[in-house]
Design a protein around this motif. Structure first.
Motif, PDB file in Angstrom:
ATOM      1  N   VAL A  59       0.841  -1.195   0.000  1.00 56.69           N
ATOM      2  CA  VAL A  59       0.000   0.000   0.000  1.00 56.69           C
ATOM      3  C   VAL A  59       0.879   1.250   0.000  1.00 56.69           C
ATOM      4  N   ALA A  60       1.910   1.265   0.854  1.00 51.45           N
ATOM      5  CA  ALA A  60       2.825   2.415   0.905  1.00 51.45           C
ATOM      6  C   ALA A  60       3.554   2.563  -0.425  1.00 51.45           C
ATOM      7  N   LEU A  61       3.983   1.443  -1.006  1.00 51.51           N
ATOM      8  CA  LEU A  61       4.665   1.511  -2.302  1.00 51.51           C
ATOM      9  C   LEU A  61       3.725   2.052  -3.373  1.00 51.51           C
ATOM     10  N   GLY A  62       2.458   1.646  -3.335  1.00 51.93           N
ATOM     11  CA  GLY A  62       1.470   2.166  -4.281  1.00 51.93           C
ATOM     12  C   GLY A  62       1.278   3.660  -4.141  1.00 51.93           C
ATOM     13  N   ARG A  63       1.266   4.144  -2.869  1.00 49.95           N
ATOM     14  CA  ARG A  63       1.142   5.593  -2.639  1.00 49.95           C
ATOM     15  C   ARG A  63       2.313   6.339  -3.260  1.00 49.95           C
ATOM     16  N   VAL A  64       3.510   5.810  -3.071  1.00 48.16           N
ATOM     17  CA  VAL A  64       4.704   6.469  -3.613  1.00 48.16           C
ATOM     18  C   VAL A  64       4.660   6.490  -5.134  1.00 48.16           C
ATOM     19  N   LEU A  65       4.362   5.350  -5.722  1.00 49.92           N
ATOM     20  CA  LEU A  65       4.322   5.288  -7.184  1.00 49.92           C
ATOM     21  C   LEU A  65       3.224   6.186  -7.749  1.00 49.92           C
ATOM     22  N   GLY A  66       2.083   6.244  -7.057  1.00 50.35           N
ATOM     23  CA  GLY A  66       1.006   7.137  -7.485  1.00 50.35           C
ATOM     24  C   GLY A  66       1.422   8.591  -7.399  1.00 50.35           C
ATOM     25  N   ALA A  67       2.083   8.947  -6.311  1.00 52.04           N
ATOM     26  CA  ALA A  67       2.539  10.332  -6.137  1.00 52.04           C
ATOM     27  C   ALA A  67       3.566  10.702  -7.204  1.00 52.04           C
ATOM     28  N   LEU A  68       4.461   9.776  -7.493  1.00 44.70           N
ATOM     29  CA  LEU A  68       5.460  10.054  -8.533  1.00 44.70           C
ATOM     30  C   LEU A  68       4.802  10.205  -9.901  1.00 44.70           C
ATOM     31  N   GLY A  69       3.814   9.366 -10.166  1.00 45.86           N
ATOM     32  CA  GLY A  69       3.128   9.436 -11.455  1.00 45.86           C
ATOM     33  C   GLY A  69       2.359  10.725 -11.645  1.00 45.86           C
ATOM     34  N   GLN A  70       1.801  11.275 -10.575  1.00 53.98           N
ATOM     35  CA  GLN A  70       1.010  12.500 -10.669  1.00 53.98           C
ATOM     36  C   GLN A  70       1.850  13.772 -10.573  1.00 53.98           C
ATOM     37  N   SER A  71       3.060  13.644 -10.073  1.00 55.14           N
ATOM     38  CA  SER A  71       3.870  14.844  -9.874  1.00 55.14           C
ATOM     39  C   SER A  71       4.746  15.134 -11.088  1.00 55.14           C
ATOM     40  N   ARG A  72       5.203  16.347 -11.140  1.00 55.62           N
ATOM     41  CA  ARG A  72       6.186  16.737 -12.150  1.00 55.62           C
ATOM     42  C   ARG A  72       7.513  16.988 -11.444  1.00 55.62           C
ATOM     43  N   LEU A  73       7.700  16.287 -10.336  1.00 57.93           N
ATOM     44  CA  LEU A  73       8.847  16.516  -9.476  1.00 57.93           C
ATOM     45  C   LEU A  73      10.167  16.372 -10.212  1.00 57.93           C
ATOM     46  N   SER A  74      10.361  15.266 -10.901  1.00 53.81           N
ATOM     47  CA  SER A  74      11.653  15.058 -11.567  1.00 53.81           C
ATOM     48  C   SER A  74      11.892  16.095 -12.647  1.00 53.81           C
TER      49      SER A  74
END
Length: 125
Positions: A59-74
């Motif tokens: 669940v935590a890994l899913g949250r991280v991957l979801g956040a990365l997918g939605q962000s333009r952080l990189s």
């Protein structure tokens, strides 16, 4: 006085034929484990392994991957780095706030990844 147990390597030279025979008898078992089992039988000390499934919290890994997918952080960090390298980054309160927010986001992602992998900060499990 109790002795401290230490893993001490031991080298054993085998002919090609001897090794082939042991590997055949081991039937896919790691050769060292097979030899220990043959020598020590049921008294062989099991070895610690890391495990085949390092993710502890999907669940935590899913949250991280979801956040990365939605962000333009990189992309945003890359643009900031490019601006710093070219000397075109204006140092304003807005710029400083954006950098602080990016650092906080990276830290949150790091913490979630460590939690998902079951690793405590500092490398201890």
């Amino acid at each position: 006085m109790a002795k401290t147990l230490i893993n001490v390597p031991f080298s054993l030279r085998l002919t090609f034929e001897e090794r082939a025979k042991l590997e055949h008898e081991a039937a896919g078992m790691p050769l060292g484990a097979y030899i220990r089992k043959q020598v020590f039988g049921e008294n062989a000390t099991p070895r610690k392994t890391r495990g085949k499934h390092p993710v502890k919290d999907h669940v935590a890994l899913g949250r991280v991957l979801g956040a990365l997918g939605q962000s333009r952080l990189s992309s945003n960090l890359n643009q900031l780095a490019r601006a710093v390298n070219t000397g075109s980054l204006p140092v304003t309160p807005d710029t400083e706030q954006s950098l602080l927010e990016a650092c906080e986001a990276v830290e949150e992602i790091r913490e979630e990844l460590l939690k998902a992998l079951g690793v405590r900060p500092g490398g201890a499990e």
